[in-house]
Design an enzyme around this catalytic site. Structure first.
Site, PDB file in Angstrom:
ATOM      1  N   SER A   1      18.325 -19.699  82.908  1.00 49.25           N
ATOM      2  CA  SER A   1      19.131 -18.510  82.614  1.00 49.25           C
ATOM      3  C   SER A   1      18.601 -17.317  83.393  1.00 49.25           C
ATOM      4  O   SER A   1      17.401 -17.236  83.690  1.00 49.25           O
ATOM      5  CB  SER A   1      19.051 -18.187  81.120  1.00 49.25           C
ATOM      6  OG  SER A   1      19.747 -16.986  80.833  1.00 49.25           O
TER       7      SER A   1
ATOM      8  N   TYR B   1      14.563 -15.504  72.968  1.00 54.17           N
ATOM      9  CA  TYR B   1      15.452 -16.384  73.749  1.00 54.17           C
ATOM     10  C   TYR B   1      15.039 -16.334  75.223  1.00 54.17           C
ATOM     11  O   TYR B   1      14.897 -17.370  75.890  1.00 54.17           O
ATOM     12  CB  TYR B   1      16.921 -15.964  73.595  1.00 54.17           C
ATOM     13  CG  TYR B   1      17.830 -16.716  74.536  1.00 54.17           C
ATOM     14  CD1 TYR B   1      18.130 -18.059  74.301  1.00 54.17           C
ATOM     15  CD2 TYR B   1      18.332 -16.116  75.697  1.00 54.17           C
ATOM     16  CE1 TYR B   1      18.934 -18.778  75.195  1.00 54.17           C
ATOM     17  CE2 TYR B   1      19.130 -16.820  76.581  1.00 54.17           C
ATOM     18  CZ  TYR B   1      19.426 -18.145  76.326  1.00 54.17           C
ATOM     19  OH  TYR B   1      20.208 -18.862  77.214  1.00 54.17           O
TER      20      TYR B   1
HETATM   21  N1  LIG Z   1      26.749 -19.319  77.976  1.00 51.56           N
HETATM   22  C1  LIG Z   1      25.914 -18.527  78.639  1.00 51.56           C
HETATM   23  O1  LIG Z   1      26.186 -17.354  78.898  1.00 51.56           O
HETATM   24  C2  LIG Z   1      24.606 -19.076  79.135  1.00 51.56           C
HETATM   25  C3  LIG Z   1      23.910 -18.327  80.098  1.00 51.56           C
HETATM   26  C4  LIG Z   1      22.701 -18.809  80.573  1.00 51.56           C
HETATM   27  C5  LIG Z   1      22.211 -20.007  80.103  1.00 51.56           C
HETATM   28  N2  LIG Z   1      22.900 -20.713  79.159  1.00 51.56           N
HETATM   29  C6  LIG Z   1      22.342 -21.969  78.692  1.00 51.56           C
HETATM   30  O2  LIG Z   1      23.291 -22.991  78.891  1.00 51.56           O
HETATM   31  C7  LIG Z   1      23.013 -24.063  77.990  1.00 51.56           C
HETATM   32  C8  LIG Z   1      24.331 -24.524  77.363  1.00 51.56           C
HETATM   33  O3  LIG Z   1      24.855 -23.454  76.603  1.00 51.56           O
HETATM   34  P1  LIG Z   1      26.425 -23.173  76.469  1.00 51.56           P
HETATM   35  O4  LIG Z   1      26.647 -21.818  76.983  1.00 51.56           O
HETATM   36  O5  LIG Z   1      27.216 -24.284  77.015  1.00 51.56           O
HETATM   37  O6  LIG Z   1      26.538 -23.079  74.879  1.00 51.56           O
HETATM   38  P2  LIG Z   1      27.431 -23.861  73.801  1.00 51.56           P
HETATM   39  O7  LIG Z   1      28.852 -23.871  74.215  1.00 51.56           O
HETATM   40  O8  LIG Z   1      27.057 -23.229  72.498  1.00 51.56           O
HETATM   41  O9  LIG Z   1      26.868 -25.349  73.855  1.00 51.56           O
HETATM   42  C9  LIG Z   1      25.561 -25.639  73.421  1.00 51.56           C
HETATM   43  C10 LIG Z   1      25.376 -27.149  73.420  1.00 51.56           C
HETATM   44  O10 LIG Z   1      24.020 -27.418  72.988  1.00 51.56           O
HETATM   45  C11 LIG Z   1      24.077 -28.367  71.946  1.00 51.56           C
HETATM   46  N3  LIG Z   1      22.976 -28.211  71.010  1.00 51.56           N
HETATM   47  C12 LIG Z   1      22.575 -27.093  70.351  1.00 51.56           C
HETATM   48  N4  LIG Z   1      21.577 -27.397  69.495  1.00 51.56           N
HETATM   49  C13 LIG Z   1      21.352 -28.729  69.624  1.00 51.56           C
HETATM   50  C14 LIG Z   1      20.466 -29.642  68.992  1.00 51.56           C
HETATM   51  N5  LIG Z   1      19.592 -29.246  68.044  1.00 51.56           N
HETATM   52  N6  LIG Z   1      20.515 -30.939  69.355  1.00 51.56           N
HETATM   53  C15 LIG Z   1      21.382 -31.362  70.302  1.00 51.56           C
HETATM   54  N7  LIG Z   1      22.238 -30.559  70.936  1.00 51.56           N
HETATM   55  C16 LIG Z   1      22.226 -29.247  70.587  1.00 51.56           C
HETATM   56  C17 LIG Z   1      25.410 -28.137  71.258  1.00 51.56           C
HETATM   57  O11 LIG Z   1      25.846 -29.351  70.620  1.00 51.56           O
HETATM   58  P3  LIG Z   1      25.895 -29.643  69.039  1.00 51.56           P
HETATM   59  O12 LIG Z   1      26.098 -28.331  68.351  1.00 51.56           O
HETATM   60  O13 LIG Z   1      27.035 -30.599  68.893  1.00 51.56           O
HETATM   61  O14 LIG Z   1      24.567 -30.266  68.743  1.00 51.56           O
HETATM   62  C18 LIG Z   1      26.306 -27.847  72.460  1.00 51.56           C
HETATM   63  O15 LIG Z   1      26.778 -29.048  73.022  1.00 51.56           O
HETATM   64  C19 LIG Z   1      21.986 -23.530  76.995  1.00 51.56           C
HETATM   65  O16 LIG Z   1      20.711 -24.029  77.337  1.00 51.56           O
HETATM   66  C20 LIG Z   1      22.039 -22.031  77.208  1.00 51.56           C
HETATM   67  O17 LIG Z   1      20.811 -21.420  76.879  1.00 51.56           O
HETATM   68  C21 LIG Z   1      24.091 -20.273  78.674  1.00 51.56           C
END
Ligand SMILES: NC(=O)c1ccc[n+]([C@@H]2O[C@H](COP(=O)([O-])OP(=O)(O)OC[C@H]3O[C@@H](n4cnc5c(N)ncnc54)[C@H](OP(=O)(O)O)[C@@H]3O)[C@@H](O)[C@H]2O)c1
Length: 244
Positions: free
Chosen positions: A142, A155
């Protein structure tokens, strides 16, 4: 460059957002895709879509990434399903709370357990398979792990940890032929933030910030490399530094 139609891929956090988009992007290249997350019904529905759209092999692995034994099983079953593992995407993650002063211990532990412990468990279990395949280990980092920031320092710290871990693992595994990549997004329109309020996909209109498919394309680009390594790839919204 690797022909991804011969590769097998494990994506954590594949039930939503960037992970779901990555599963689609790898399947579109013909790769076999193992999908892991806690919400099993979502994984099944996405896997059905991938099979129908691309005719690829899939596996669904309901997993809580915070649980060591479940993660070991996730990796072993992915490798068994496809006869090995070529690409592992450490993507599962979450953000909770905001400032340090008001952050609860529970919120702190959730972020640490998911973002750092989960990535460690996954990476440790995946290494033997990736050494075998001379594969690609990918991390979704990130912008928050690259610059100090006042919103949710814990975070941010989990993402600084992730980048430090990834680059050090790259040093450990380079001679074994394993490539390690960190892809750093700024805001992406996903469900991220939904546990505490407004998810990013609702906070921003389409076109305002990055879409999950753009991050998925960056992951695919990194996974294509068969000799060199895409060490780090920053994919930012264009106006990120306006008013910085
Ligand atoms: N969106 C942004 O702006 C952004 C920016 C920079 C980095 N990121 C990073 O991108 C990655 C994906 O995030 P996203 O934006 O796609 O968010 P998201 O739509 O909330 O998806 C998060 C995913 O992580 C899974 N997850 C969460 N807790 C978990 C657990 N205990 N065990 C297994 N799976 C788990 C969730 O699945 P379940 O709930 O079904 O378990 C879901 O599939 C993260 O690492 C986040 O920090 C996101």
């Amino acid at each position: 460059m690797h022909d991804l139609s011969t590769r097998s891929v494990l994506v954590t956090g594949a039930s939503a957002g960037i992970g779901e988009a990555a599963a689609h992007a790898f399947a579109a290249e013909g790769a076999s895709v193992a999908l892991a997350a806690r919400r099993e019904e979502r994984l099944e529905a996405i896997a059905d879509d991938l099979t129908a759209e691309y005719g690829v092999r899939t596996a669904t692995l309901p997993t809580d990434i915070r649980e060591e034994a479940q993660v070991q099983r996730m990796v072993d079953e992915s490798a068994d399903a496809f006869g090995g593992l070529d690409v592992v995407v450490n993507n599962a993650g979450l953000g909770r709370g905001s400032d340090v002063e008001s952050l609860t211990t529970e919120e702190y532990r959730q972020m640490m357990a998911t973002n750092t412990d989960g990535s460690f468990f996954t990476t440790r279990a995946a290494i033997p398979h990736l050494k075998e395949s001379r594969g690609n280990l990918l991390f979704v980092g990130s912008f928050a792990g690259q610059y100090p920031r006042r919103f949710n320092p814990v975070y941010a710290a989990t993402k600084w940890w992730l980048r430090g871990f990834a680059h050090s693992v790259a040093a450990e595994l380079g001679e074994s032929g394993v490539a390690v990549t960190v892809v750093n997004p700024t805001e992406v329109r996903t469900e991220f933030g939904s546990e505490d309020g407004e998810p990013l996909e609702e906070r921003f209109e389409a076109g305002e910030v990055t879409e999950p498919e753009e991050i998925a394309d960056a992951l695919v680009f990194a996974a294509r490399q068969d000799r060199s390594t895409v060490q780090e790839l920053d994919l930012y919204r264009r106006d990120k530094f306006s008013g910085f």
